[in-house]
Design a protein around this motif. Structure first.
Motif, PDB file in Angstrom:
ATOM      1  N   LEU A 186      48.683  12.463   2.690  1.00 14.76           N
ATOM      2  CA  LEU A 186      47.489  12.981   3.334  1.00 14.76           C
ATOM      3  C   LEU A 186      46.547  11.828   3.671  1.00 14.76           C
ATOM      4  CD1 LEU A 186      45.046  14.533   0.702  1.00 14.76           C
ATOM      5  CD2 LEU A 186      46.981  13.084   0.079  1.00 14.76           C
ATOM      6  N   GLY A 187      45.677  12.061   4.637  1.00 13.35           N
ATOM      7  CA  GLY A 187      44.593  11.125   4.942  1.00 13.35           C
ATOM      8  C   GLY A 187      43.289  11.866   4.714  1.00 13.35           C
ATOM      9  N   TRP A 188      42.468  11.960   5.761  1.00 16.31           N
ATOM     10  CA  TRP A 188      41.296  12.823   5.641  1.00 16.31           C
ATOM     11  C   TRP A 188      41.731  14.285   5.602  1.00 16.31           C
ATOM     12  CZ3 TRP A 188      37.047  11.188   3.785  1.00 16.31           C
ATOM     13  CH2 TRP A 188      36.585   9.893   4.042  1.00 16.31           C
ATOM     14  N   ALA A 189      42.815  14.584   6.297  1.00 16.03           N
ATOM     15  CA  ALA A 189      43.413  15.927   6.273  1.00 16.03           C
ATOM     16  C   ALA A 189      44.820  15.815   5.693  1.00 16.03           C
ATOM     17  CB  ALA A 189      43.454  16.514   7.682  1.00 16.03           C
ATOM     18  N   PRO A 190      45.446  16.930   5.310  1.00 21.03           N
ATOM     19  CA  PRO A 190      46.769  16.857   4.679  1.00 21.03           C
ATOM     20  C   PRO A 190      47.880  16.401   5.616  1.00 21.03           C
ATOM     21  CG  PRO A 190      45.702  18.972   4.222  1.00 21.03           C
ATOM     22  CD  PRO A 190      44.899  18.298   5.288  1.00 21.03           C
ATOM     23  N   GLU A 247      35.934   2.549  -1.552  1.00 26.19           N
ATOM     24  CA  GLU A 247      36.555   2.525  -2.878  1.00 26.19           C
ATOM     25  C   GLU A 247      37.882   3.273  -2.919  1.00 26.19           C
ATOM     26  OE1 GLU A 247      35.429   0.706  -5.353  1.00 26.19           O
ATOM     27  OE2 GLU A 247      33.822   0.031  -4.023  1.00 26.19           O
ATOM     28  N   GLY A 248      38.136   4.099  -1.925  1.00 23.53           N
ATOM     29  CA  GLY A 248      39.422   4.781  -1.863  1.00 23.53           C
ATOM     30  C   GLY A 248      39.550   6.013  -2.719  1.00 23.53           C
ATOM     31  N   GLY A 249      38.489   6.444  -3.375  1.00 25.44           N
ATOM     32  CA  GLY A 249      38.596   7.604  -4.244  1.00 25.44           C
ATOM     33  C   GLY A 249      38.479   8.935  -3.523  1.00 25.44           C
ATOM     34  N   TYR A 250      37.834   8.907  -2.336  1.00 28.48           N
ATOM     35  CA  TYR A 250      37.645  10.147  -1.591  1.00 28.48           C
ATOM     36  C   TYR A 250      38.666  10.272  -0.470  1.00 28.48           C
ATOM     37  CZ  TYR A 250      35.244  13.949   0.857  1.00 28.48           C
ATOM     38  OH  TYR A 250      34.940  15.138   1.453  1.00 28.48           O
ATOM     39  N   TYR A 251      38.857   9.190   0.278  1.00 28.90           N
ATOM     40  CA  TYR A 251      39.846   9.191   1.356  1.00 28.90           C
ATOM     41  C   TYR A 251      41.229   9.456   0.776  1.00 28.90           C
ATOM     42  CZ  TYR A 251      42.830   7.444   5.115  1.00 28.90           C
ATOM     43  OH  TYR A 251      43.793   7.316   6.079  1.00 28.90           O
ATOM     44  N   ALA A 252      41.913  10.441   1.331  1.00 32.52           N
ATOM     45  CA  ALA A 252      43.247  10.839   0.880  1.00 32.52           C
ATOM     46  C   ALA A 252      43.252  11.236  -0.598  1.00 32.52           C
ATOM     47  CB  ALA A 252      44.272   9.739   1.137  1.00 32.52           C
ATOM     48  N   PHE A 269      35.947  22.477  12.246  1.00 33.55           N
ATOM     49  CA  PHE A 269      35.360  21.463  13.112  1.00 33.55           C
ATOM     50  C   PHE A 269      34.596  20.372  12.363  1.00 33.55           C
ATOM     51  CE2 PHE A 269      35.519  25.146  16.208  1.00 33.55           C
ATOM     52  CZ  PHE A 269      36.584  24.635  16.923  1.00 33.55           C
ATOM     53  N   HIS A 270      35.263  19.735  11.431  1.00 34.47           N
ATOM     54  CA  HIS A 270      34.740  18.511  10.816  1.00 34.47           C
ATOM     55  C   HIS A 270      35.906  17.746  10.214  1.00 34.47           C
ATOM     56  CE1 HIS A 270      31.944  15.719   8.953  1.00 34.47           C
ATOM     57  NE2 HIS A 270      30.953  16.352   9.552  1.00 34.47           N
ATOM     58  N   TYR A 271      35.802  16.407  10.227  1.00 32.28           N
ATOM     59  CA  TYR A 271      36.915  15.593   9.716  1.00 32.28           C
ATOM     60  C   TYR A 271      36.813  15.309   8.226  1.00 32.28           C
ATOM     61  CZ  TYR A 271      33.567  11.733  10.227  1.00 32.28           C
ATOM     62  OH  TYR A 271      32.461  10.924  10.137  1.00 32.28           O
ATOM     63  N   GLN A 272      35.664  15.589   7.615  1.00 29.34           N
ATOM     64  CA  GLN A 272      35.531  15.423   6.169  1.00 29.34           C
ATOM     65  C   GLN A 272      35.659  16.788   5.503  1.00 29.34           C
ATOM     66  OE1 GLN A 272      31.825  13.342   5.515  1.00 29.34           O
ATOM     67  NE2 GLN A 272      32.793  11.345   5.799  1.00 29.34           N
ATOM     68  N   GLU A 273      36.548  16.866   4.524  1.00 34.39           N
ATOM     69  CA  GLU A 273      36.880  18.168   3.946  1.00 34.39           C
ATOM     70  C   GLU A 273      35.674  18.862   3.336  1.00 34.39           C
ATOM     71  OE1 GLU A 273      40.325  20.163   1.134  1.00 34.39           O
ATOM     72  OE2 GLU A 273      39.883  18.033   0.924  1.00 34.39           O
ATOM     73  N   GLU A 274      34.862  18.130   2.619  1.00 38.38           N
ATOM     74  CA  GLU A 274      33.715  18.753   1.953  1.00 38.38           C
ATOM     75  C   GLU A 274      32.788  19.436   2.968  1.00 38.38           C
ATOM     76  OE1 GLU A 274      29.864  17.152  -0.515  1.00 38.38           O
ATOM     77  OE2 GLU A 274      31.817  16.246  -0.973  1.00 38.38           O
ATOM     78  N   LYS A 275      32.544  18.758   4.090  1.00 41.06           N
ATOM     79  CA  LYS A 275      31.662  19.321   5.115  1.00 41.06           C
ATOM     80  C   LYS A 275      32.371  20.419   5.895  1.00 41.06           C
ATOM     81  CE  LYS A 275      28.806  15.193   5.514  1.00 41.06           C
ATOM     82  NZ  LYS A 275      28.302  14.103   6.388  1.00 41.06           N
ATOM     83  N   ALA A 276      33.693  20.274   6.065  1.00 46.64           N
ATOM     84  CA  ALA A 276      34.453  21.331   6.743  1.00 46.64           C
ATOM     85  C   ALA A 276      34.403  22.618   5.932  1.00 46.64           C
ATOM     86  CB  ALA A 276      35.895  20.878   6.945  1.00 46.64           C
TER      87      ALA A 276
END
Length: 535
Positions: free
Chosen positions: A405-409, A359-364, A281-288
């Motif tokens: 992938l985007g925020w998720a695979p 910056e695009g380094g984290y997204y996807a 239940f989170h859209y950001q992988e690190e927090k998920a």
């Protein structure tokens, strides 16, 4: 691994590596070297794309050279453009444009024993290709080519894909107050068309399904209809922050009013959790990852779109499903199946999430940014952030469709690619794909490691033509397309039935499913403090 291509065909400066483009399009033949320019009359322009025809001293066409490599060499000045436009006039080339067999530099005739450095298999392939029509017709409109035939999925995978779950399991549906489902939908009807809508349509399907039982004592599985993802921002983005509280509240309700949850603590229950990272239940992988799967769902079977090997948000035994893509909407955009596939690589979508990751380094994980930076000016790549009204039609005119992938695979592009017969280029390390025990993904897709995105052009142009055709035949199989869709009304072998097949294959439940009297395994007070608040 089958379906993965790692060799860089530009490593050898003295050879043009084999590749084939299955194209059919208007062209102009330019100059006495006869290089091809793709004709785009609707835009009034011509642009370099595919390759070059070479001509003998009497003006007869001798062969076709490789598009991507030829174009790069021409741009670097290694191949001289001679003559002016109009050497052969406008026309239509209807063919496989093939560069193959290791032609040496500046030797571009069709291959023969003296100039072809390839295996007997490739020689046979050439003979087959030469039998295909290569027609240049000035002022005549040629008919479309024959549509691609289908290829049946053989072995156990094909049998699983065509299984009928009716008679193999019974499902009991809890009757929950409407605040857990129908009222959420009434509040925001956009949930019906969102990529997370599988949770809604699965509920509707089960209500009238032949596997439903009204007697919980004879049920194999218990289903709790909670629309946990139906909470969208004004821009249509999902807000998963209330989802844990909604889910906890529903579980507290069924554990209080029915005895079936308590005897297994959910081990014979299944939940649809189509969030980016499932029940985390989170859209950001690190927090998920930090959150982990909701503690009360640790024993349940999770039916989710998220799938990635060795990830805390994917439990062993979960069923990975495709995201929802509106079947009726796609049906309304179908074009004739014999329409030429004149786009080599296609993608529409974000490359940078400027609001959350400029910056695009984290997204996807930087993969989408790399696609844009490396190929935004490559004529083989039709990529943009624009989303045209012809999006679905364009996919049907494309050979390869990027599915990064985007925020998720995962993303709906995977579904769209399969439905429209465009070979999915899957860029998401360790992804677990939908219904992987039934759909032969290695046979229909191309897998690119995220670190290899800068070599996308060379990897894709090196795929042998017979393999491209084979993937297209698999994609043309109607069973493949049905398995990716949630149609209304439901159809045999669609995604609804594939989910039921997955549940049926888990039966009978083993001894560990049922708890001993008084035994407790789940911690009702575990999790972030915000999740424990009443809903």
């Amino acid at each position: 691994m089958a379906g993965r291509y790692d060799r860089n065909p530009f490593d050898d400066e003295e050879e043009v590596s084999p590749f084939a483009l299955i194209f059919q399009f208007p062209v102009q033949v330019v100059g006495d070297t006869g290089y091809l320019k793709r004709s785009s009359p609707e835009k009034g322009v011509h642009w370099n794309l595919v390759g070059a025809l070479t001509w003998d001293s009497e003006g007869e066409a001798r062969g076709v050279t490789g598009g991507a490599r030829w174009l790069q060499r021409w741009r670097r000045g290694e191949i001289e453009k001679k003559g002016g436009e109009g050497a052969a006039g406008g026309g239509v080339v209807m063919a496989w444009l093939v560069a193959g067999g290791g032609w040496k530099k500046n030797e571009m005739p069709f291959p023969n024993k003296s100039n072809m450095h390839c295996s007997p298999f490739r020689m046979i392939s050439w003979v087959f290709l030469l039998l295909l029509p290569i027609t240049i017709a000035v002022g005549k409109k040629l008919p479309h080519g024959a549509s691609v035939t289908t290829e049946r999925i053989s072995g156990s995978a094909g049998d699983v894909l065509e299984d009928d779950p009716v008679g193999r399991l019974k499902v009991y549906i809890y009757e929950l107050p409407s605040k857990y489902n129908k009222k959420l939908l009434q509040k925001d009807s956009r949930c019906l068309t969102h990529m997370f809508a599988a949770e809604i349509f699965m509920h509707r399907f089960l209500l009238s399904s032949a596997v439903r039982t009204l007697n919980p004592e004879e049920a194999d599985w218990f289903y709790t209809p909670v629309y946990a993802t139906c909470d969208l921002t004004p821009n249509g983005l999902p807000l998963p922050f209330k989802s844990p509280r909604i889910m906890r509240s529903a579980i507290q309700l069924i554990s209080t009013n029915w005895p079936y949850w308590n005897r297994t603590e959910g081990a014979d229950h299944f939940f649809l959790v189509p969030h980016d990272f499932g029940a985390c239940f989170h859209y950001q992988e690190e927090k998920a990852i930090e959150r982990g799967i909701l503690p009360l769902l640790q024993r349940a079977t999770l039916v989710q779109t998220f799938g990635q090997r060795n990830h805390v948000c994917l439990r062993e035994g979960s069923i990975t499903i495709p995201p929802y893509a509106p079947p009726q909407k796609m049906q309304g955009h179908l074009i004739p199946p014999d329409t030429p596939r004149s786009i080599f690589v296609y993608f529409r979508g974000l490359f940078y999430d400027v609001n959350n990751d400029p910056e695009g380094g984290y997204y996807a994980r930087g993969a989408r940014a790399s696609i844009w930076e490396n190929f935004k000016n490559n004529p083989l790549f039709d990529i943009s952030t624009d989303h045209p009204t012809t999006y679905y039609e364009d996919m049907q005119r494309s050979i390869f469709c990027l599915c990064p992938l985007g925020w998720a695979p995962w993303s709906p592009r995977l579904v769209e690619s399969v439905v429209f017969g465009c070979i999915p280029v899957i860029i998401a390390d360790d992804i677990v794909l939908p219904f992987a025990d039934a759909i032969p993904w290695e046979d229909i897709g191309v897998f690119i490691a995220e670190k290899d995105v800068p070599y996308l052009d060379t990897i894709l142009t090196s795929i042998p033509p017979d393999l491209v055709l084979r993937k297209q035949r698999f994609l043309a199989n109607p069973s493949m397309k049905k398995a990716m869709l949630f149609p209304q009304p439901a159809e045999p072998r669609d995604a609804f039935h594939q989910i039921l097949n997955g549940l049926a294959r888990k039966l009978p439940h083993d001894k560990t499913t049922y708890l001993k009297p008084g035994e407790k395994r789940l911690n009702w007070t575990a999790g972030p403090a915000g999740d424990l608040k009443p809903w």
